[in-house]
Design a protein around this motif. Sequence first.
Motif, PDB file in Angstrom:
ATOM      1  N   PHE A  97       0.822  -1.210   0.000  1.00  0.00           N
ATOM      2  CA  PHE A  97       0.000   0.000   0.000  1.00  0.00           C
ATOM      3  C   PHE A  97       0.854   1.256   0.000  1.00  0.00           C
ATOM      4  O   PHE A  97       0.536   2.243  -0.662  1.00  0.00           O
ATOM      5  CB  PHE A  97      -0.941  -0.001   1.200  1.00  0.00           C
ATOM      6  N   VAL A  98       1.962   1.240   0.733  1.00  0.00           N
ATOM      7  CA  VAL A  98       2.790   2.439   0.869  1.00  0.00           C
ATOM      8  C   VAL A  98       3.661   2.649  -0.362  1.00  0.00           C
ATOM      9  O   VAL A  98       3.807   3.782  -0.851  1.00  0.00           O
ATOM     10  CB  VAL A  98       3.650   2.344   2.146  1.00  0.00           C
ATOM     11  N   SER A  99       4.253   1.593  -0.876  1.00  0.00           N
ATOM     12  CA  SER A  99       5.249   1.743  -1.937  1.00  0.00           C
ATOM     13  C   SER A  99       4.853   1.066  -3.233  1.00  0.00           C
ATOM     14  O   SER A  99       5.718   0.763  -4.059  1.00  0.00           O
ATOM     15  CB  SER A  99       6.595   1.168  -1.461  1.00  0.00           C
ATOM     16  N   GLY A 100       3.557   0.818  -3.443  1.00  0.00           N
ATOM     17  CA  GLY A 100       3.133   0.170  -4.679  1.00  0.00           C
ATOM     18  C   GLY A 100       3.447   0.981  -5.922  1.00  0.00           C
ATOM     19  O   GLY A 100       3.888   0.456  -6.937  1.00  0.00           O
ATOM     20  N   ARG A 101       3.255   2.298  -5.840  1.00  0.00           N
ATOM     21  CA  ARG A 101       3.539   3.133  -7.016  1.00  0.00           C
ATOM     22  C   ARG A 101       5.023   3.178  -7.317  1.00  0.00           C
ATOM     23  O   ARG A 101       5.433   3.276  -8.472  1.00  0.00           O
ATOM     24  CB  ARG A 101       3.000   4.545  -6.798  1.00  0.00           C
ATOM     25  N   TRP A 102       5.855   3.090  -6.267  1.00  0.00           N
ATOM     26  CA  TRP A 102       7.300   3.033  -6.505  1.00  0.00           C
ATOM     27  C   TRP A 102       7.689   1.715  -7.163  1.00  0.00           C
ATOM     28  O   TRP A 102       8.625   1.665  -7.969  1.00  0.00           O
ATOM     29  CB  TRP A 102       8.043   3.193  -5.184  1.00  0.00           C
ATOM     30  N   PHE A 103       6.976   0.653  -6.829  1.00  0.00           N
ATOM     31  CA  PHE A 103       7.245  -0.636  -7.458  1.00  0.00           C
ATOM     32  C   PHE A 103       6.965  -0.571  -8.951  1.00  0.00           C
ATOM     33  O   PHE A 103       7.775  -1.025  -9.772  1.00  0.00           O
ATOM     34  CB  PHE A 103       6.388  -1.712  -6.788  1.00  0.00           C
ATOM     35  N   VAL A 104       5.815  -0.003  -9.325  1.00  0.00           N
ATOM     36  CA  VAL A 104       5.468   0.130 -10.742  1.00  0.00           C
ATOM     37  C   VAL A 104       6.460   1.043 -11.448  1.00  0.00           C
ATOM     38  O   VAL A 104       6.883   0.782 -12.578  1.00  0.00           O
ATOM     39  CB  VAL A 104       4.030   0.664 -10.881  1.00  0.00           C
ATOM     40  N   ARG A 105       6.866   2.132 -10.798  1.00  0.00           N
ATOM     41  CA  ARG A 105       7.829   3.049 -11.406  1.00  0.00           C
ATOM     42  C   ARG A 105       9.178   2.376 -11.611  1.00  0.00           C
ATOM     43  O   ARG A 105       9.843   2.576 -12.625  1.00  0.00           O
ATOM     44  CB  ARG A 105       7.982   4.284 -10.510  1.00  0.00           C
ATOM     45  N   GLY A 106       9.587   1.561 -10.651  1.00  0.00           N
ATOM     46  CA  GLY A 106      10.861   0.861 -10.799  1.00  0.00           C
ATOM     47  C   GLY A 106      10.840  -0.150 -11.928  1.00  0.00           C
ATOM     48  O   GLY A 106      11.795  -0.290 -12.679  1.00  0.00           O
ATOM     49  N   ILE A 107       9.717  -0.890 -12.048  1.00  0.00           N
ATOM     50  CA  ILE A 107       9.591  -1.838 -13.146  1.00  0.00           C
ATOM     51  C   ILE A 107       9.630  -1.103 -14.487  1.00  0.00           C
ATOM     52  O   ILE A 107      10.293  -1.527 -15.434  1.00  0.00           O
ATOM     53  CB  ILE A 107       8.286  -2.634 -13.014  1.00  0.00           C
ATOM     54  N   ALA A 108       8.931   0.028 -14.564  1.00  0.00           N
ATOM     55  CA  ALA A 108       8.891   0.790 -15.818  1.00  0.00           C
ATOM     56  C   ALA A 108      10.222   1.456 -16.114  1.00  0.00           C
ATOM     57  O   ALA A 108      10.474   1.825 -17.261  1.00  0.00           O
ATOM     58  CB  ALA A 108       7.793   1.864 -15.748  1.00  0.00           C
ATOM     59  N   SER A 109      11.087   1.608 -15.127  1.00  0.00           N
ATOM     60  CA  SER A 109      12.364   2.284 -15.334  1.00  0.00           C
ATOM     61  C   SER A 109      13.460   1.357 -15.838  1.00  0.00           C
ATOM     62  O   SER A 109      14.602   1.783 -15.976  1.00  0.00           O
ATOM     63  CB  SER A 109      12.826   2.952 -14.036  1.00  0.00           C
ATOM     64  N   GLY A 110      13.124   0.090 -16.054  1.00  0.00           N
ATOM     65  CA  GLY A 110      14.118  -0.784 -16.633  1.00  0.00           C
ATOM     66  C   GLY A 110      14.352  -2.077 -15.900  1.00  0.00           C
ATOM     67  O   GLY A 110      15.299  -2.776 -16.183  1.00  0.00           O
ATOM     68  N   ALA A 111      13.498  -2.384 -14.929  1.00  0.00           N
ATOM     69  CA  ALA A 111      13.719  -3.583 -14.158  1.00  0.00           C
ATOM     70  C   ALA A 111      13.571  -4.855 -14.975  1.00  0.00           C
ATOM     71  O   ALA A 111      14.130  -5.870 -14.640  1.00  0.00           O
ATOM     72  CB  ALA A 111      12.748  -3.635 -12.969  1.00  0.00           C
ATOM     73  N   VAL A 112      12.802  -4.802 -16.052  1.00  0.00           N
ATOM     74  CA  VAL A 112      12.616  -5.994 -16.876  1.00  0.00           C
ATOM     75  C   VAL A 112      13.187  -5.799 -18.268  1.00  0.00           C
ATOM     76  O   VAL A 112      12.835  -6.502 -19.196  1.00  0.00           O
ATOM     77  CB  VAL A 112      11.123  -6.339 -16.962  1.00  0.00           C
ATOM     78  N   LYS A 113      14.068  -4.819 -18.444  1.00  0.00           N
ATOM     79  CA  LYS A 113      14.695  -4.630 -19.740  1.00  0.00           C
ATOM     80  C   LYS A 113      15.936  -5.474 -19.852  1.00  0.00           C
ATOM     81  O   LYS A 113      16.512  -5.914 -18.861  1.00  0.00           O
ATOM     82  CB  LYS A 113      15.060  -3.147 -19.954  1.00  0.00           C
ATOM     83  N   GLY A 114      16.444  -5.600 -21.078  1.00  0.00           N
ATOM     84  CA  GLY A 114      17.697  -6.278 -21.274  1.00  0.00           C
ATOM     85  C   GLY A 114      17.518  -7.689 -21.799  1.00  0.00           C
ATOM     86  O   GLY A 114      16.457  -8.263 -21.783  1.00  0.00           O
TER      87      GLY A 114
END
Length: 311
Positions: free
Chosen positions: A294-311
């Motif tokens: 609940f507290v950091s869900g939006r940060w999780f989505v932002r981190g994934i969109a910032s390249g966590a699954v790229k490469g």
Amino acid sequence: MSAPLADPSGAGVRATGGARRNPAPRRRRHFTPARLGVYGFLIIAALFFLLPLYVMLVTSVKPMDEIRMGHLLALPRHLTFAPWQDAWSSACTGLECAGIRVGFWNSVRIVVPSTIISIAVGAVNGYALSFWRPRGAGVLFAVLLAGAFIPVQVMVYPLVRVLATVHLFASLPGIVLIHTIFGMPVMTLLFRNYYAALPQELFKAARVDGGGFWRIFVQLMLPMSAPIVVVALIMQVTGIWNDYILGLVFAGTKNLPMTVQLNNIINTTTGERLYNVNMAATILTSLVPLAIYFVSGRWFVRGIASGAVKG
């Protein structure tokens, strides 16, 4: 007075006629069949996941007399928080009846060092595999990636023998080491893919300025790693907190995590089965992962969109 000259190209006439022929913009329909279908699916999915939580909440604040009446979805007539107090401080988790709070602090002692160490090791591994690329880096990365897909049950017995040999079995350092080992492949994959998406020019400029391995990592890479660190933090905390089998096997009787003690409370065979206490203990066990999402869900989505699954 002379008449106005006619436009030989007819552009003005076409423009005027075109302006007259343009229809007024249509008002968007707020409830199209497709949108209604999407809303219907989302509502059904939300009810599917929220209904068990609702049952747990209302059951945990009901006295046992109301629970025996069998009205599972009914709101409590006599609200009571005694089951929560019993689950926290006096429920029996085996031979001891000190509640689930003992398991809570054991889980904290396990989660904090395991999360910090696994993220730190994974960040260094991902950084080295992305920019320094030692000889055999591809083979090493493939081995680490394969380790993420090996079932835990296959490695339990060999790890028990290894930890018993070095006198770390059934101890807090032993369970921390186990979670660090099992978390390292996924953490390495996350950080390696994140760093691989960063511009190589930044690393080359730092090398030209005389930066070494650790200086570039600490002063350049870590300040840019906040999104992926949040993703790794959420994954490790929730994964380690919800773990059952590793804590049961490697933690020892004095360091049993909250999930193991919850199982002991629910599956006890002595006395009356207190469903309200069981539900309260279940909610208490899941509060930490729920709060993190609940507290950091939006940060999780932002981190994934910032390249966590790229490469």
